[in-house]
Write a protein that holds these residues in place. Sequence first.
Motif, PDB file in Angstrom:
ATOM      1  N   VAL A  41       0.864  -1.187   0.000  1.00 10.06           N
ATOM      2  CA  VAL A  41       0.000   0.000   0.000  1.00 10.06           C
ATOM      3  C   VAL A  41       0.895   1.230   0.000  1.00 10.06           C
ATOM      4  CG1 VAL A  41      -1.739   1.253   1.363  1.00 10.06           C
ATOM      5  CG2 VAL A  41      -1.814  -1.249   1.248  1.00 10.06           C
ATOM      6  N   LEU A  42       0.472   2.271  -0.696  1.00  5.98           N
ATOM      7  CA  LEU A  42       1.183   3.546  -0.672  1.00  5.98           C
ATOM      8  C   LEU A  42       0.366   4.556   0.116  1.00  5.98           C
ATOM      9  CD1 LEU A  42       2.329   3.796  -4.417  1.00  5.98           C
ATOM     10  CD2 LEU A  42       3.660   2.989  -2.450  1.00  5.98           C
ATOM     11  N   LEU A  43       1.054   5.336   0.931  1.00  8.39           N
ATOM     12  CA  LEU A  43       0.414   6.384   1.724  1.00  8.39           C
ATOM     13  C   LEU A  43       0.996   7.713   1.294  1.00  8.39           C
ATOM     14  CD1 LEU A  43       1.346   3.978   4.204  1.00  8.39           C
ATOM     15  CD2 LEU A  43      -0.876   4.963   4.742  1.00  8.39           C
ATOM     16  N   ILE A  44       0.130   8.642   0.926  1.00 10.14           N
ATOM     17  CA  ILE A  44       0.619   9.941   0.443  1.00 10.14           C
ATOM     18  C   ILE A  44      -0.128  11.089   1.122  1.00 10.14           C
ATOM     19  CG2 ILE A  44       1.222   8.986  -1.823  1.00 10.14           C
ATOM     20  CD1 ILE A  44      -1.226  10.460  -3.002  1.00 10.14           C
ATOM     21  N   PRO A  45       0.560  12.235   1.246  1.00  9.48           N
ATOM     22  CA  PRO A  45      -0.176  13.440   1.639  1.00  9.48           C
ATOM     23  C   PRO A  45      -0.911  13.951   0.399  1.00  9.48           C
ATOM     24  CG  PRO A  45       2.142  13.976   1.271  1.00  9.48           C
ATOM     25  CD  PRO A  45       1.993  12.491   1.024  1.00  9.48           C
ATOM     26  N   ARG A  46      -2.083  14.543   0.599  1.00  8.24           N
ATOM     27  CA  ARG A  46      -2.802  15.118  -0.553  1.00  8.24           C
ATOM     28  C   ARG A  46      -2.007  16.233  -1.197  1.00  8.24           C
ATOM     29  NH1 ARG A  46      -7.828  13.733  -1.770  1.00  8.24           N
ATOM     30  NH2 ARG A  46      -9.010  12.708  -0.123  1.00  8.24           N
ATOM     31  N   ARG A  47      -1.370  17.027  -0.343  1.00 10.18           N
ATOM     32  CA  ARG A  47      -0.658  18.175  -0.917  1.00 10.18           C
ATOM     33  C   ARG A  47       0.729  17.755  -1.383  1.00 10.18           C
ATOM     34  NH1 ARG A  47       3.120  20.786   2.230  1.00 10.18           N
ATOM     35  NH2 ARG A  47       2.980  20.355   4.464  1.00 10.18           N
ATOM     36  N   HIS A  48       1.216  18.437  -2.380  1.00 10.27           N
ATOM     37  CA  HIS A  48       2.486  18.046  -2.990  1.00 10.27           C
ATOM     38  C   HIS A  48       3.665  18.343  -2.077  1.00 10.27           C
ATOM     39  CE1 HIS A  48       5.083  16.909  -6.304  1.00 10.27           C
ATOM     40  NE2 HIS A  48       5.860  17.900  -5.920  1.00 10.27           N
ATOM     41  N   VAL A  49       4.381  17.276  -1.730  1.00  9.09           N
ATOM     42  CA  VAL A  49       5.678  17.366  -1.048  1.00  9.09           C
ATOM     43  C   VAL A  49       6.561  16.448  -1.881  1.00  9.09           C
ATOM     44  CG1 VAL A  49       6.942  16.840   1.074  1.00  9.09           C
ATOM     45  CG2 VAL A  49       4.559  17.618   1.230  1.00  9.09           C
ATOM     46  N   ALA A  50       7.691  16.948  -2.380  1.00  6.83           N
ATOM     47  CA  ALA A  50       8.468  16.177  -3.353  1.00  6.83           C
ATOM     48  C   ALA A  50       9.077  14.917  -2.744  1.00  6.83           C
ATOM     49  CB  ALA A  50       9.544  17.054  -3.966  1.00  6.83           C
ATOM     50  N   SER A  51       9.579  15.018  -1.545  1.00 10.35           N
ATOM     51  CA  SER A  51      10.161  13.839  -0.885  1.00 10.35           C
ATOM     52  C   SER A  51      10.340  14.169   0.585  1.00 10.35           C
ATOM     53  CB  SER A  51      11.512  13.458  -1.503  1.00 10.35           C
ATOM     54  OG  SER A  51      12.560  14.223  -0.930  1.00 10.35           O
ATOM     55  N   ALA A  52      10.836  13.207   1.343  1.00  7.96           N
ATOM     56  CA  ALA A  52      11.060  13.424   2.768  1.00  7.96           C
ATOM     57  C   ALA A  52      12.124  14.496   3.011  1.00  7.96           C
ATOM     58  CB  ALA A  52      11.454  12.114   3.452  1.00  7.96           C
ATOM     59  N   LEU A  53      12.900  14.804   1.977  1.00  2.69           N
ATOM     60  CA  LEU A  53      13.880  15.894   2.109  1.00  2.69           C
ATOM     61  C   LEU A  53      13.194  17.236   2.327  1.00  2.69           C
ATOM     62  CD1 LEU A  53      16.640  15.576  -0.653  1.00  2.69           C
ATOM     63  CD2 LEU A  53      16.960  15.572   1.824  1.00  2.69           C
ATOM     64  N   ASP A  54      11.941  17.327   1.900  1.00  3.27           N
ATOM     65  CA  ASP A  54      11.214  18.595   1.989  1.00  3.27           C
ATOM     66  C   ASP A  54      10.328  18.695   3.227  1.00  3.27           C
ATOM     67  OD1 ASP A  54      11.974  19.902  -0.602  1.00  3.27           O
ATOM     68  OD2 ASP A  54      11.265  17.961  -1.301  1.00  3.27           O
ATOM     69  N   LEU A  55      10.519  17.742   4.135  1.00  2.00           N
ATOM     70  CA  LEU A  55       9.725  17.778   5.361  1.00  2.00           C
ATOM     71  C   LEU A  55      10.482  18.557   6.432  1.00  2.00           C
ATOM     72  CD1 LEU A  55       8.531  14.071   5.511  1.00  2.00           C
ATOM     73  CD2 LEU A  55       7.078  16.085   5.173  1.00  2.00           C
TER      74      LEU A  55
END
Length: 116
Positions: A41-55
């Motif tokens: 299963v894949l889990l995603i935020p609805r809003r665009h975040v390019a990768s965990a680098l951008d968290l």
Amino acid sequence: MSDANCLFCRLAAGEIAADRLHEDDEVVAFRDINPQAPVHVLLIPRRHVASALDLGESEGSLLGRLFGVAAEVAHREGVAANGFRLVTNIGQNGGQSVNHLHFHLLGGRRLSWPPG
Ligand code: AMP
Ligand code: ZN
């Protein structure tokens, strides 16, 4: 906020079909189209975040939601008791092919470590 050229932004918006297991205002969970385990299963935020680098620290509550949904899906899919893997690939060497943050939930078989 959302990128018209991003596959997972479009999937979150309902423009691309997916086998959805969970949807709320912030998080969408759906089955991977090319499963690598009995449960994938894949889990995603609805809003665009390019990768965990951008968290950053301000995304703490979003991450809490993603992990909360992951735990709920793991229970529902019957992999919580025996264990599973949650992983996010980052960039080229990390094996990231879709540039929208996603966590893979893999379970239903014994997974090897270290990953290839
Ligand atoms: P990654 O390689 O970590 O970026 O993971 C991207 C994942 O997205 C891969 O496991 C693909 O199989 C999966 N994927 C690509 N397109 C779709 C889609 N339309 N629906 C569901 N999963 C997809
Ligand atoms: Zn996106």
